[in-house]
Write a protein that holds these residues in place. Sequence first.
Motif, PDB file in Angstrom:
ATOM      1  N   VAL A  62      38.749   2.136  40.599  1.00 10.75           N
ATOM      2  CA  VAL A  62      39.925   2.760  41.218  1.00 10.75           C
ATOM      3  C   VAL A  62      39.904   2.427  42.705  1.00 10.75           C
ATOM      4  O   VAL A  62      38.951   2.766  43.407  1.00 10.75           O
ATOM      5  CB  VAL A  62      39.930   4.290  41.017  1.00 10.75           C
ATOM      6  CG1 VAL A  62      41.158   4.901  41.653  1.00 10.75           C
ATOM      7  CG2 VAL A  62      39.877   4.631  39.542  1.00 10.75           C
ATOM      8  N   ALA A  63      40.951   1.740  43.158  1.00  3.68           N
ATOM      9  CA  ALA A  63      41.070   1.397  44.575  1.00  3.68           C
ATOM     10  C   ALA A  63      42.154   2.269  45.205  1.00  3.68           C
ATOM     11  O   ALA A  63      43.184   2.546  44.588  1.00  3.68           O
ATOM     12  CB  ALA A  63      41.416  -0.073  44.737  1.00  3.68           C
ATOM     13  N   ILE A  64      41.897   2.699  46.448  1.00  2.66           N
ATOM     14  CA  ILE A  64      42.862   3.522  47.179  1.00  2.66           C
ATOM     15  C   ILE A  64      43.080   2.858  48.534  1.00  2.66           C
ATOM     16  O   ILE A  64      42.128   2.645  49.278  1.00  2.66           O
ATOM     17  CB  ILE A  64      42.344   4.956  47.399  1.00  2.66           C
ATOM     18  CG1 ILE A  64      41.836   5.555  46.102  1.00  2.66           C
ATOM     19  CG2 ILE A  64      43.418   5.824  48.023  1.00  2.66           C
ATOM     20  CD1 ILE A  64      41.062   6.837  46.287  1.00  2.66           C
ATOM     21  N   ASP A  65      44.331   2.526  48.841  1.00  2.93           N
ATOM     22  CA  ASP A  65      44.580   1.881  50.127  1.00  2.93           C
ATOM     23  C   ASP A  65      44.808   2.931  51.214  1.00  2.93           C
ATOM     24  O   ASP A  65      44.759   4.131  50.962  1.00  2.93           O
ATOM     25  CB  ASP A  65      45.744   0.889  50.037  1.00  2.93           C
ATOM     26  CG  ASP A  65      47.084   1.554  49.815  1.00  2.93           C
ATOM     27  OD1 ASP A  65      48.090   0.838  49.783  1.00  2.93           O
ATOM     28  OD2 ASP A  65      47.138   2.785  49.674  1.00  2.93           O
ATOM     29  N   ALA A  66      45.082   2.469  52.429  1.00  2.00           N
ATOM     30  CA  ALA A  66      45.219   3.376  53.572  1.00  2.00           C
ATOM     31  C   ALA A  66      46.394   4.342  53.414  1.00  2.00           C
ATOM     32  O   ALA A  66      46.367   5.448  53.945  1.00  2.00           O
ATOM     33  CB  ALA A  66      45.366   2.572  54.857  1.00  2.00           C
ATOM     34  N   ASN A  80      51.743   8.239  42.436  1.00  2.00           N
ATOM     35  CA  ASN A  80      50.436   8.772  42.813  1.00  2.00           C
ATOM     36  C   ASN A  80      50.142  10.128  42.195  1.00  2.00           C
ATOM     37  O   ASN A  80      49.248  10.816  42.644  1.00  2.00           O
ATOM     38  CB  ASN A  80      50.346   8.896  44.343  1.00  2.00           C
ATOM     39  CG  ASN A  80      50.166   7.554  44.993  1.00  2.00           C
ATOM     40  OD1 ASN A  80      49.947   6.555  44.322  1.00  2.00           O
ATOM     41  ND2 ASN A  80      50.256   7.523  46.296  1.00  2.00           N
ATOM     42  N   ARG A  81      50.885  10.492  41.173  1.00  2.00           N
ATOM     43  CA  ARG A  81      50.640  11.771  40.532  1.00  2.00           C
ATOM     44  C   ARG A  81      49.345  11.740  39.742  1.00  2.00           C
ATOM     45  O   ARG A  81      48.920  10.701  39.231  1.00  2.00           O
ATOM     46  CB  ARG A  81      51.798  12.152  39.626  1.00  2.00           C
ATOM     47  CG  ARG A  81      53.063  12.500  40.407  1.00  2.00           C
ATOM     48  CD  ARG A  81      54.162  12.914  39.495  1.00  2.00           C
ATOM     49  NE  ARG A  81      54.442  11.801  38.587  1.00  2.00           N
ATOM     50  CZ  ARG A  81      55.181  11.891  37.509  1.00  2.00           C
ATOM     51  NH1 ARG A  81      55.721  13.031  37.175  1.00  2.00           N
ATOM     52  NH2 ARG A  81      55.392  10.846  36.747  1.00  2.00           N
ATOM     53  N   LEU A  82      48.731  12.912  39.618  1.00  2.00           N
ATOM     54  CA  LEU A  82      47.466  13.047  38.916  1.00  2.00           C
ATOM     55  C   LEU A  82      47.585  12.633  37.448  1.00  2.00           C
ATOM     56  O   LEU A  82      46.699  11.971  36.913  1.00  2.00           O
ATOM     57  CB  LEU A  82      46.970  14.498  39.033  1.00  2.00           C
ATOM     58  CG  LEU A  82      45.689  14.848  38.293  1.00  2.00           C
ATOM     59  CD1 LEU A  82      44.511  14.090  38.881  1.00  2.00           C
ATOM     60  CD2 LEU A  82      45.447  16.341  38.358  1.00  2.00           C
ATOM     61  N   THR A 109      41.876   6.199  54.511  1.00  2.00           N
ATOM     62  CA  THR A 109      42.629   6.984  53.530  1.00  2.00           C
ATOM     63  C   THR A 109      42.306   8.466  53.670  1.00  2.00           C
ATOM     64  O   THR A 109      41.243   8.837  54.143  1.00  2.00           O
ATOM     65  CB  THR A 109      42.337   6.506  52.094  1.00  2.00           C
ATOM     66  OG1 THR A 109      43.263   7.099  51.210  1.00  2.00           O
ATOM     67  CG2 THR A 109      40.943   6.866  51.661  1.00  2.00           C
ATOM     68  N   GLN A 110      43.250   9.289  53.286  1.00  2.00           N
ATOM     69  CA  GLN A 110      43.021  10.727  53.372  1.00  2.00           C
ATOM     70  C   GLN A 110      42.044  11.164  52.285  1.00  2.00           C
ATOM     71  O   GLN A 110      42.002  10.609  51.185  1.00  2.00           O
ATOM     72  CB  GLN A 110      44.332  11.480  53.201  1.00  2.00           C
ATOM     73  CG  GLN A 110      45.290  11.297  54.342  1.00  2.00           C
ATOM     74  CD  GLN A 110      46.549  12.120  54.132  1.00  2.00           C
ATOM     75  OE1 GLN A 110      46.667  12.883  53.184  1.00  2.00           O
ATOM     76  NE2 GLN A 110      47.492  11.951  55.033  1.00  2.00           N
ATOM     77  N   HIS A 111      41.289  12.186  52.615  1.00  2.00           N
ATOM     78  CA  HIS A 111      40.283  12.713  51.701  1.00  2.00           C
ATOM     79  C   HIS A 111      40.918  13.248  50.416  1.00  2.00           C
ATOM     80  O   HIS A 111      40.317  13.189  49.355  1.00  2.00           O
ATOM     81  CB  HIS A 111      39.500  13.814  52.422  1.00  2.00           C
ATOM     82  CG  HIS A 111      38.354  14.358  51.663  1.00  2.00           C
ATOM     83  ND1 HIS A 111      37.255  13.603  51.338  1.00  2.00           N
ATOM     84  CD2 HIS A 111      38.140  15.587  51.136  1.00  2.00           C
ATOM     85  CE1 HIS A 111      36.408  14.341  50.652  1.00  2.00           C
ATOM     86  NE2 HIS A 111      36.920  15.550  50.522  1.00  2.00           N
ATOM     87  N   GLN A 112      42.125  13.735  50.511  1.00  2.00           N
ATOM     88  CA  GLN A 112      42.810  14.296  49.340  1.00  2.00           C
ATOM     89  C   GLN A 112      42.970  13.260  48.236  1.00  2.00           C
ATOM     90  O   GLN A 112      42.875  13.591  47.051  1.00  2.00           O
ATOM     91  CB  GLN A 112      44.184  14.854  49.746  1.00  2.00           C
ATOM     92  CG  GLN A 112      44.980  15.420  48.579  1.00  2.00           C
ATOM     93  CD  GLN A 112      44.249  16.561  47.894  1.00  2.00           C
ATOM     94  OE1 GLN A 112      43.797  17.484  48.549  1.00  2.00           O
ATOM     95  NE2 GLN A 112      44.128  16.508  46.581  1.00  2.00           N
ATOM     96  N   VAL A 117      41.246  11.390  42.643  1.00  2.00           N
ATOM     97  CA  VAL A 117      40.535  10.514  41.702  1.00  2.00           C
ATOM     98  C   VAL A 117      39.377  11.263  41.053  1.00  2.00           C
ATOM     99  O   VAL A 117      39.168  11.179  39.834  1.00  2.00           O
ATOM    100  CB  VAL A 117      40.035   9.240  42.412  1.00  2.00           C
ATOM    101  CG1 VAL A 117      39.193   8.390  41.477  1.00  2.00           C
ATOM    102  CG2 VAL A 117      41.202   8.440  42.957  1.00  2.00           C
ATOM    103  N   LEU A 118      38.632  12.033  41.840  1.00  2.00           N
ATOM    104  CA  LEU A 118      37.525  12.804  41.286  1.00  2.00           C
ATOM    105  C   LEU A 118      38.022  13.857  40.298  1.00  2.00           C
ATOM    106  O   LEU A 118      37.383  14.110  39.271  1.00  2.00           O
ATOM    107  CB  LEU A 118      36.733  13.476  42.413  1.00  2.00           C
ATOM    108  CG  LEU A 118      35.952  12.547  43.332  1.00  2.00           C
ATOM    109  CD1 LEU A 118      35.354  13.323  44.487  1.00  2.00           C
ATOM    110  CD2 LEU A 118      34.874  11.810  42.566  1.00  2.00           C
ATOM    111  N   ASP A 119      39.158  14.462  40.587  1.00  2.00           N
ATOM    112  CA  ASP A 119      39.742  15.452  39.685  1.00  2.00           C
ATOM    113  C   ASP A 119      40.148  14.805  38.367  1.00  2.00           C
ATOM    114  O   ASP A 119      39.887  15.345  37.283  1.00  2.00           O
ATOM    115  CB  ASP A 119      40.939  16.116  40.367  1.00  2.00           C
ATOM    116  CG  ASP A 119      41.456  17.310  39.598  1.00  2.00           C
ATOM    117  OD1 ASP A 119      42.607  17.711  39.839  1.00  2.00           O
ATOM    118  OD2 ASP A 119      40.720  17.857  38.749  1.00  2.00           O
ATOM    119  N   ALA A 120      40.774  13.637  38.433  1.00  2.00           N
ATOM    120  CA  ALA A 120      41.190  12.936  37.212  1.00  2.00           C
ATOM    121  C   ALA A 120      39.967  12.544  36.387  1.00  2.00           C
ATOM    122  O   ALA A 120      39.960  12.690  35.156  1.00  2.00           O
ATOM    123  CB  ALA A 120      42.014  11.701  37.572  1.00  2.00           C
TER     124      ALA A 120
END
Length: 141
Positions: A62-66, A80-82, A109-112, A117-120
Amino acid sequence: MNFRPQNRDEPELNLIPMIDVLIVLMIFLVMTTTFSRETGLELQLPKAQSSLPEESPKGVDVAIDAEGRFSVNGTPLQDNRLEILREAMKAAAGGQQDPLVIIRADRTTQHQHVITVLDAAGQLGFGHISFAAEIAAESKP
């Protein structure tokens, strides 16, 4: 003319009222102090000498950009929904019960987004999670 010495009483400092005030202040402070007990996790973090090996086991990348956009195994997600992220991670796992989830987040990137991703991963029961990072350049003295 009165030349008699006048009897001057020495002023006394009565300590009992000061002690009473101090005791009242101490009782007030003890009663108003909150004794908070912070909970914490006892962690044993792994040590890494380098980045992930080239032949890492097949998992979910899982990649997350800025800006907070997600990409699962190189496929960008439209939303970007869960729920969308969870379904994409489930499809990328390919039937594996507990695949390795590698999170590659941009440093700004924001911590949220990382928490999403951790929640999913937690909702899917994926417990093996790794964070990818670049190897820091060694400084020369």
